[in-house]
Design a protein around this motif. Structure first.
Motif, PDB file in Angstrom:
ATOM      1  N   SER A 154      21.305  15.694  42.044  1.00  0.00           N
ATOM      2  CA  SER A 154      21.521  14.896  43.256  1.00  0.00           C
ATOM      3  C   SER A 154      22.669  15.459  44.083  1.00  0.00           C
ATOM      4  CB  SER A 154      21.811  13.438  42.880  1.00  0.00           C
ATOM      5  OG  SER A 154      20.725  12.860  42.192  1.00  0.00           O
TER       6      SER A 154
ATOM      7  N   ALA B 107      21.437  18.539  45.820  1.00  0.00           N
ATOM      8  CA  ALA B 107      20.606  18.177  46.975  1.00  0.00           C
ATOM      9  C   ALA B 107      21.473  17.736  48.156  1.00  0.00           C
ATOM     10  CB  ALA B 107      19.635  17.071  46.584  1.00  0.00           C
ATOM     11  N   LEU B 108      22.487  16.919  47.890  1.00  0.00           N
ATOM     12  CA  LEU B 108      23.376  16.463  48.964  1.00  0.00           C
ATOM     13  C   LEU B 108      24.174  17.614  49.554  1.00  0.00           C
ATOM     14  CD1 LEU B 108      24.700  13.089  47.470  1.00  0.00           C
ATOM     15  CD2 LEU B 108      22.971  13.403  49.254  1.00  0.00           C
TER      16      LEU B 108
ATOM     17  N   SER C 154      23.151  10.128  42.558  1.00  0.00           N
ATOM     18  CA  SER C 154      21.773   9.830  42.166  1.00  0.00           C
ATOM     19  C   SER C 154      21.276   8.508  42.752  1.00  0.00           C
ATOM     20  CB  SER C 154      21.646   9.819  40.639  1.00  0.00           C
ATOM     21  OG  SER C 154      22.560   8.920  40.062  1.00  0.00           O
TER      22      SER C 154
ATOM     23  N   PHE D 291      19.483   8.568  46.203  1.00  0.00           N
ATOM     24  CA  PHE D 291      18.067   8.933  46.275  1.00  0.00           C
ATOM     25  C   PHE D 291      17.143   7.813  45.787  1.00  0.00           C
ATOM     26  CE2 PHE D 291      20.247  12.943  46.524  1.00  0.00           C
ATOM     27  CZ  PHE D 291      19.496  13.639  47.462  1.00  0.00           C
ATOM     28  N   ARG D 292      17.729   6.693  45.395  1.00  0.00           N
ATOM     29  CA  ARG D 292      16.931   5.524  45.027  1.00  0.00           C
ATOM     30  C   ARG D 292      16.888   4.490  46.144  1.00  0.00           C
ATOM     31  NH1 ARG D 292      20.035   6.041  39.995  1.00  0.00           N
ATOM     32  NH2 ARG D 292      18.752   7.155  38.470  1.00  0.00           N
TER      33      ARG D 292
ATOM     34  N   ILE E  52      16.880  12.872  52.973  1.00  0.00           N
ATOM     35  CA  ILE E  52      17.256  12.238  51.702  1.00  0.00           C
ATOM     36  C   ILE E  52      15.988  11.669  51.088  1.00  0.00           C
ATOM     37  CG2 ILE E  52      18.693  10.483  50.611  1.00  0.00           C
ATOM     38  CD1 ILE E  52      20.592  10.666  52.988  1.00  0.00           C
ATOM     39  N   CYS E  53      15.306  12.471  50.302  1.00  0.00           N
ATOM     40  CA  CYS E  53      14.008  12.088  49.762  1.00  0.00           C
ATOM     41  C   CYS E  53      13.794  12.751  48.405  1.00  0.00           C
ATOM     42  CB  CYS E  53      12.893  12.488  50.729  1.00  0.00           C
ATOM     43  SG  CYS E  53      12.862  14.264  51.076  1.00  0.00           S
ATOM     44  N   SER E  54      12.730  12.353  47.737  1.00  0.00           N
ATOM     45  CA  SER E  54      12.441  12.886  46.404  1.00  0.00           C
ATOM     46  C   SER E  54      12.161  14.383  46.440  1.00  0.00           C
ATOM     47  CB  SER E  54      11.251  12.150  45.795  1.00  0.00           C
ATOM     48  OG  SER E  54      10.099  12.280  46.620  1.00  0.00           O
TER      49      SER E  54
ATOM     50  N   LEU F  26      15.321  16.298  46.149  1.00  0.00           N
ATOM     51  CA  LEU F  26      15.824  16.228  44.775  1.00  0.00           C
ATOM     52  C   LEU F  26      15.048  17.183  43.874  1.00  0.00           C
ATOM     53  CD1 LEU F  26      17.987  14.705  43.219  1.00  0.00           C
ATOM     54  CD2 LEU F  26      16.292  12.946  42.691  1.00  0.00           C
TER      55      LEU F  26
END
Length: 226
Positions: free
Chosen positions: A8, A11-12, A34, A37-38, A58-60, A63
């Motif tokens: 996470s 990704a950020l 993390s 992303f939820r 900001i998506c799956s 990630l």
């Protein structure tokens, strides 16, 4: 740190590279990378605004790409360390725009890499004269004879940077090369051989906050200077 949090953060770092303060604020507000992303689309709208350029990233998928990247680089001996992980350099963490994470090429584990006590940045002109090279070498060699034996930090560039790195390795000082490209690339290309030597020398490393495939553009050198 578990892998989900590491992925996470990676990704950020890719999403907020030029504006890490936004990522820091989100993590501080939500509690972890993390958890960001939820969030639902409605929650993201509230936090970032419905017209934010970052909301859709900001998506799956982001990630998944980050996890694939971290695992692939790990097989090549390149690690990723998030700014909330133990071992992230403390001085860099003190910067308000500290990178969300760093890619590291080193034979030394990240948990020990920055545990060198003192560090000195040596930077200067790329068009260095023979006189300048001599004194750059003398200064770094003199630091190696001091009781503290500081790490030498520079940018792997032509001129002063590479002179400082070379003398540090020759004098037995740790040296960190901060790159303005992705972790798999070296700029300028002529320094690739010595860059590999840095990465393979105990206590030394190549580091960057740029993801793989990042080209050596001028704006990238300005960002890496911090």
């Amino acid at each position: 740190m578990n892998n989900e949090e590491k992925y996470s953060l990676c990704a950020l770092n890719r999403i907020f590279g030029f504006e890490p303060k936004v990522a820091h604020a989100l993590i501080a507000h939500i509690g972890s990378a993390s958890e960001i992303f939820r969030l639902t689309e409605k929650e993201l709208n509230i936090l970032t605004g419905p017209w934010s350029k970052y909301k859709g990233r900001i998506c799956s998928r982001a990630l998944d790409e980050a996890s694939e990247e971290v695992d692939r680089l790990s097989e090549k001996g390149i690690s990723f360390i998030g700014y909330t992980e133990a071992g992230y350099p403390e001085l860099l963490a003190d910067c308000e725009d500290a990178p969300v994470g760093l890619y590291i090429r080193s034979r030394t584990p990240a948990s020990r890499l920055f545990d060198y006590g003192r560090s000195i940045a040596v930077v200067g002109t790329r068009d260095i004269s023979p006189y300048g090279q001599e004194w750059c070498s003398r200064i770094v060699h003199g630091l190696a004879a001091s009781s503290g034996k500081p790490a030498i930090i520079s940018g792997l560039a032509l001129g002063t940077d590479i002179c400082a790195h070379r003398e540090a390795v020759a004098s037995g000082l740790p040296t960190i090369a901060v790159m303005a490209t992705g972790p798999e690339d070296v700029y300028p290309c002529r320094h690739r051989g010595f860059a590999e030597k840095i990465a393979d020398t105990e206590g030394c490393a190549l580091i960057t906050d740029y993801p793989p495939g990042t080209a050596p553009l001028a704006i990238h050198f300005l960002r890496r200077n911090r």
